[in-house]
Motif scaffolding. Structure first.
Motif, PDB file in Angstrom:
ATOM      1  N   LYS A   1      -9.814   3.860   2.396  1.00 51.02           N
ATOM      2  CA  LYS A   1     -11.261   4.543   2.835  1.00 51.02           C
ATOM      3  C   LYS A   1     -11.345   3.011   3.078  1.00 51.02           C
ATOM      4  N   GLN A   2     -11.661   2.173   2.310  1.00 55.59           N
ATOM      5  CA  GLN A   2     -12.040   0.640   2.434  1.00 55.59           C
ATOM      6  C   GLN A   2     -11.228   0.180   3.885  1.00 55.59           C
ATOM      7  N   LEU A   3     -10.161  -0.010   4.013  1.00 56.16           N
ATOM      8  CA  LEU A   3      -9.251  -0.568   4.982  1.00 56.16           C
ATOM      9  C   LEU A   3     -10.158   0.001   6.311  1.00 56.16           C
ATOM     10  N   GLY A   4     -10.512   1.461   6.838  1.00 54.48           N
ATOM     11  CA  GLY A   4     -10.820   1.812   7.558  1.00 54.48           C
ATOM     12  C   GLY A   4     -12.823   1.151   7.665  1.00 54.48           C
ATOM     13  N   GLU A   5     -13.402   0.815   6.494  1.00 58.74           N
ATOM     14  CA  GLU A   5     -14.604   0.453   6.461  1.00 58.74           C
ATOM     15  C   GLU A   5     -14.484  -1.334   7.138  1.00 58.74           C
ATOM     16  N   LEU A   6     -13.578  -2.283   6.218  1.00 61.59           N
ATOM     17  CA  LEU A   6     -13.312  -2.928   6.350  1.00 61.59           C
ATOM     18  C   LEU A   6     -12.220  -4.084   6.996  1.00 61.59           C
ATOM     19  N   GLU A   7     -11.926  -5.318   7.334  1.00 61.55           N
ATOM     20  CA  GLU A   7     -10.841  -5.898   8.456  1.00 61.55           C
ATOM     21  C   GLU A   7     -10.025  -5.744   7.120  1.00 61.55           C
ATOM     22  N   SER A   8     -10.139  -6.203   5.866  1.00 62.96           N
ATOM     23  CA  SER A   8      -8.924  -6.382   4.444  1.00 62.96           C
ATOM     24  C   SER A   8      -9.150  -6.019   3.080  1.00 62.96           C
ATOM     25  N   VAL A   9      -8.854  -5.717   2.779  1.00 60.80           N
ATOM     26  CA  VAL A   9      -8.729  -5.452   0.818  1.00 60.80           C
ATOM     27  C   VAL A   9      -7.713  -5.757   0.159  1.00 60.80           C
ATOM     28  N   LEU A  10      -7.926  -6.821  -0.997  1.00 58.08           N
ATOM     29  CA  LEU A  10      -7.692  -7.460  -1.550  1.00 58.08           C
ATOM     30  C   LEU A  10      -7.700  -6.278  -2.949  1.00 58.08           C
ATOM     31  N   PHE A  11      -6.377  -5.946  -3.497  1.00 54.86           N
ATOM     32  CA  PHE A  11      -6.948  -5.314  -4.921  1.00 54.86           C
ATOM     33  C   PHE A  11      -5.778  -6.312  -6.220  1.00 54.86           C
ATOM     34  N   ILE A  12      -6.613  -6.013  -7.331  1.00 53.92           N
ATOM     35  CA  ILE A  12      -5.330  -6.796  -8.443  1.00 53.92           C
ATOM     36  C   ILE A  12      -5.295  -6.011  -9.601  1.00 53.92           C
ATOM     37  N   ALA A  13      -4.283  -5.924  -9.866  1.00 52.10           N
ATOM     38  CA  ALA A  13      -3.362  -5.160 -11.295  1.00 52.10           C
ATOM     39  C   ALA A  13      -3.909  -5.949 -12.480  1.00 52.10           C
ATOM     40  N   ASN A  14      -3.693  -5.435 -13.427  1.00 54.20           N
ATOM     41  CA  ASN A  14      -3.957  -5.703 -14.960  1.00 54.20           C
ATOM     42  C   ASN A  14      -2.093  -5.999 -15.127  1.00 54.20           C
ATOM     43  N   THR A  15      -1.340  -5.316 -14.435  1.00 52.01           N
ATOM     44  CA  THR A  15       0.300  -5.423 -14.995  1.00 52.01           C
ATOM     45  C   THR A  15       1.308  -5.175 -13.757  1.00 52.01           C
ATOM     46  N   LYS A  16       1.956  -6.513 -13.583  1.00 50.67           N
ATOM     47  CA  LYS A  16       3.391  -6.028 -12.548  1.00 50.67           C
ATOM     48  C   LYS A  16       3.579  -4.924 -11.837  1.00 50.67           C
ATOM     49  N   LYS A  17       3.800  -4.165 -13.566  1.00 50.07           N
ATOM     50  CA  LYS A  17       4.218  -2.428 -12.960  1.00 50.07           C
ATOM     51  C   LYS A  17       3.259  -1.618 -12.438  1.00 50.07           C
ATOM     52  N   ASP A  18       1.928  -2.325 -12.423  1.00 53.61           N
ATOM     53  CA  ASP A  18       0.951  -1.480 -12.092  1.00 53.61           C
ATOM     54  C   ASP A  18       0.714  -1.226 -10.182  1.00 53.61           C
ATOM     55  N   ALA A  19       0.741  -3.283 -10.207  1.00 57.43           N
ATOM     56  CA  ALA A  19       0.653  -3.811  -9.219  1.00 57.43           C
ATOM     57  C   ALA A  19       2.041  -3.417  -8.603  1.00 57.43           C
ATOM     58  N   LYS A  20       2.756  -2.681  -8.739  1.00 62.59           N
ATOM     59  CA  LYS A  20       4.278  -2.278  -7.653  1.00 62.59           C
ATOM     60  C   LYS A  20       3.586  -1.060  -7.812  1.00 62.59           C
ATOM     61  N   ARG A  21       3.117  -0.113  -8.481  1.00 63.97           N
ATOM     62  CA  ARG A  21       2.889   1.118  -8.350  1.00 63.97           C
ATOM     63  C   ARG A  21       2.088   1.197  -6.931  1.00 63.97           C
ATOM     64  N   ILE A  22       0.956   0.365  -6.951  1.00 61.92           N
ATOM     65  CA  ILE A  22       0.120   0.461  -6.587  1.00 61.92           C
ATOM     66  C   ILE A  22       0.765   0.342  -4.540  1.00 61.92           C
ATOM     67  N   PHE A  23       1.124  -0.817  -4.621  1.00 54.94           N
ATOM     68  CA  PHE A  23       1.875  -0.873  -3.592  1.00 54.94           C
ATOM     69  C   PHE A  23       3.051  -0.126  -2.877  1.00 54.94           C
ATOM     70  N   ASP A  24       3.711   0.512  -3.465  1.00 53.45           N
ATOM     71  CA  ASP A  24       4.500   1.721  -2.914  1.00 53.45           C
ATOM     72  C   ASP A  24       3.634   2.522  -2.162  1.00 53.45           C
ATOM     73  N   GLU A  25       1.985   3.143  -2.815  1.00 51.83           N
ATOM     74  CA  GLU A  25       1.195   3.802  -2.497  1.00 51.83           C
ATOM     75  C   GLU A  25       0.362   2.962  -1.123  1.00 51.83           C
ATOM     76  N   THR A  26       0.692   2.160  -0.769  1.00 53.93           N
ATOM     77  CA  THR A  26       0.175   2.226   0.327  1.00 53.93           C
ATOM     78  C   THR A  26       0.819   1.632   1.308  1.00 53.93           C
ATOM     79  N   VAL A  27       2.089   1.988   1.067  1.00 48.54           N
ATOM     80  CA  VAL A  27       2.698   2.092   2.653  1.00 48.54           C
ATOM     81  C   VAL A  27       1.808   2.723   3.317  1.00 48.54           C
ATOM     82  N   GLY A  28       2.848   2.341   5.008  1.00 46.79           N
ATOM     83  CA  GLY A  28       1.546   2.355   6.363  1.00 46.79           C
ATOM     84  C   GLY A  28       0.743   2.623   6.044  1.00 46.79           C
TER      85      GLY A  28
END
Length: 568
Positions: free
Chosen positions: A514-541
């Protein structure tokens, strides 16, 4: 030394014929060359004096240096070292098995005992001189000993009363060569030593309000003198054993500040003032430049994120170092994850100048060093911060001031006559605040250094209990008037989107889309490396440029990703 330097005493000592029997200090196996004790003591004494002169303690450095290996004038040490290097064979009657005797032939206590037995005036000042020098000399191998142990036993006095057959003090007194003997006597002038110490003590007494603080500062003074001795000893010993290292050291012979300032000013002159934000950054930098000619001491650079603190503080430091002809700039950063970026930013400024090619202007010392920067020269210079600009971590700085042993302590004298910038100073651990404050006050008052606290959120280090140690503060110590800066640089709006039970990875992925549709870029910061990987996988494409950063990456990989992010 009240106008008298080691070299002058050497010239006077060499004017008459004296006994100079050779006693071995070091042996170089590569070519069989030997360094005698006379040569080693003389070189260490002269270098330690030069280091000590920065705070008016050159006489202490000279005397500690000339006596630190006094115990090597003994048959037992000579038999041991000659056995260890193969000059005495196992069938020789005086051969000593090296593995059995390594570290067991005491040659550090005898020099301290010479001080203890010969500086015997009963006045308090001479007694203090005696204790400082004896402590530094007898500790120069393993680190400063605790004068009193947990049970209250006087360990320093116990060391000074150590049996003669174990320290070889009497034998050393009879066998020391004549030149060194004359140097010791000349340097052990209690009047000169007392005057030097009194001058430093007057500064300490003027700047401390309690006995506890004065005692703490005295401990830092002892550590400083110890640093001078240890570094001089290590440099001379290392360079004899590895002569090729001599050409890698600078020993303070750096490029002139004028050259570095000219190069730096040329670099920032290329910056464009094509936006209001860039003009404000330029104004911050110019304010730092204006302040750089003011007196040495403590300063505050309070600038919000995005204000260009790194370059602005370095501009102040370069011009300030030039103004007062200081020795170096030390930039202290709390995190290894950002230190290489800041160091590279400053390094890139100077590599543009062909006249500076070949000079290691920027030295990095931390545990996360890029392979290309982890050179033999970098490792050697990191041992004692022998460079004009040093980037290091808070951990290394605190080790230098308070760590045990000798590795960190040998660098302490390099903090004198320097500009020390503490970036993100608000990250200082709470349990070290008073220790840190007292060290900063000692550095600015006794060591003629200038300290800059650099952050967007200044901790109230001046508002803590002054009886335990607080730094001073006055609005004039601010490098930049910051009243309007935070509003000017405000680029963030905080919206609380927390909810009971939290967000799932799928929901966060949808929010990012949703935010990518409104903004040029998005930065997401996760608490753990495991969470970061899960979010990264969710943003494919979801985006053409999608990157993952982690402290698990090696520095080279992390820098490569950051470069790609900037290009995208």
């Amino acid at each position: 030394m009240n106008g008298v330097h080691f070299r002058e005493i050497v010239m006077q000592s060499n004017s008459s014929p004296l006994k100079t029997d050779l006693f071995l200090a070091h042996y170089r196996s590569s070519d069989g060359r030997t360094q005698d004790v006379h040569e080693h003591l003389s070189a260490v004494s002269e270098m330690a004096q030069d280091f000590g002169e920065k705070i008016g303690g050159g006489s202490f450095g000279a005397l500690a240096g000339i006596l630190h290996d006094f115990g090597k004038y003994s048959d037992k040490f000579q038999f041991y070292i000659k056995s260890a290097v193969g000059l005495l064979k196992p069938d020789h009657p005086n051969y000593m098995e090296p593995s059995k005797w390594k570290g067991k032939v005491d040659h550090a206590t005898a020099g301290a005992q010479w001080i203890w037995n010969n500086l015997t005036d009963s006045d308090a000042l001479t007694c203090l001189v005696r204790e400082i020098l004896a402590l530094c000399i007898c500790s120069h191998h393993g680190g400063l000993i605790d004068c009193f142990d947990i049970d209250g036993e006087d360990r320093l006095a116990g060391r000074m009363n150590k049996a003669d057959e174990k320290t070889h003090y009497s034998e050393a007194c009879t066998k020391v060569d004549g030149v060194i003997d004359q140097l010791i006597v000349a340097l052990a002038d209690s009047a000169i030593l007392s005057v030097s110490l009194m001058s430093i003590l007057e500064e300490i007494n003027a700047k401390t309000e309690t006995k506890m603080l004065r005692t703490f500062w005295m401990g830092l003074l002892v550590r400083y003198i110890f640093s001078c001795l240890v570094d001089a000893d290590r440099i001379n010993s290392s360079d004899f054993e590895n002569p090729e290292d001599t050409s890698l050291r600078y020993l303070g012979n750096y490029a002139e500040w004028e050259s570095l300032v000219t190069c730096f000013e040329s670099h920032i002159s290329e910056f464009k003032s094509n936006s209001e934000m860039n003009r404000k950054r330029a104004a911050i930098s110019d304010a730092c430049l204006k302040k750089s000619v003011e007196q040495q001491g403590l300063y505050y650079l309070t600038v919000p994120t995005g204000g260009g603190k790194t370059l602005a503080s370095m501009r102040f430091a370069l011009h300030h170092a030039k103004e007062y002809q200081l020795d170096r700039i030390i930039y202290v950063i709390p995190y290894t994850s950002i230190i290489e970026q800041n160091a590279q930013e400053i390094r890139d400024v100077f590599v543009k100048d062909e006249a500076l090619v070949g000079d290691e202007i920027v030295l990095e010392h931390h545990s996360n060093l890029l392979e290309k920067n982890d050179t033999k020269r970098n490792r050697l210079l990191s041992e004692n911060w022998d460079a004009p600009i040093v980037f290091t971590t808070s951990v290394q700085l605190l080790e230098t001031l308070f760590g045990g042993g000798t590795r960190g302590a040998r660098r302490m004298h390099q903090l004198a006559r320097s500009v020390i910038i503490f970036d993100e100073v608000q990250t200082l651990p709470v349990n070290t605040i008073h220790l840190f404050n007292n060290a900063v006050n000692f550095l600015t008052s006794v060591c003629s250094s200038t300290v800059v606290f650099c952050t967007a959120t200044q901790p109230l280090l001046h508002a803590v209990d002054s009886k335990k140690g607080a730094v001073p503060y006055h609005p004039e110590m601010e490098l930049v008037p910051y009243e309007s800066l935070f509003q000017d640089f405000r680029r963030i709006e905080v919206i609380d989107e927390r909810r009971s039970g939290g967000w799932s990875a799928t929901e966060i992925g949808g929010q990012i889309k949703k935010q990518l549709g409104e903004l040029e870029s998005v930065l997401f910061i996760a608490n753990t490396k495991k969470d970061a990987k899960r979010i990264f996988d969710e943003t494919v494409g979801l985006a053409l440029c999608r990157y993952h950063l982690s402290t698990s990456m090696c520095p080279a990989h992390r820098l490569d990703i950051l470069k790609r992010v900037k290009i995208c």
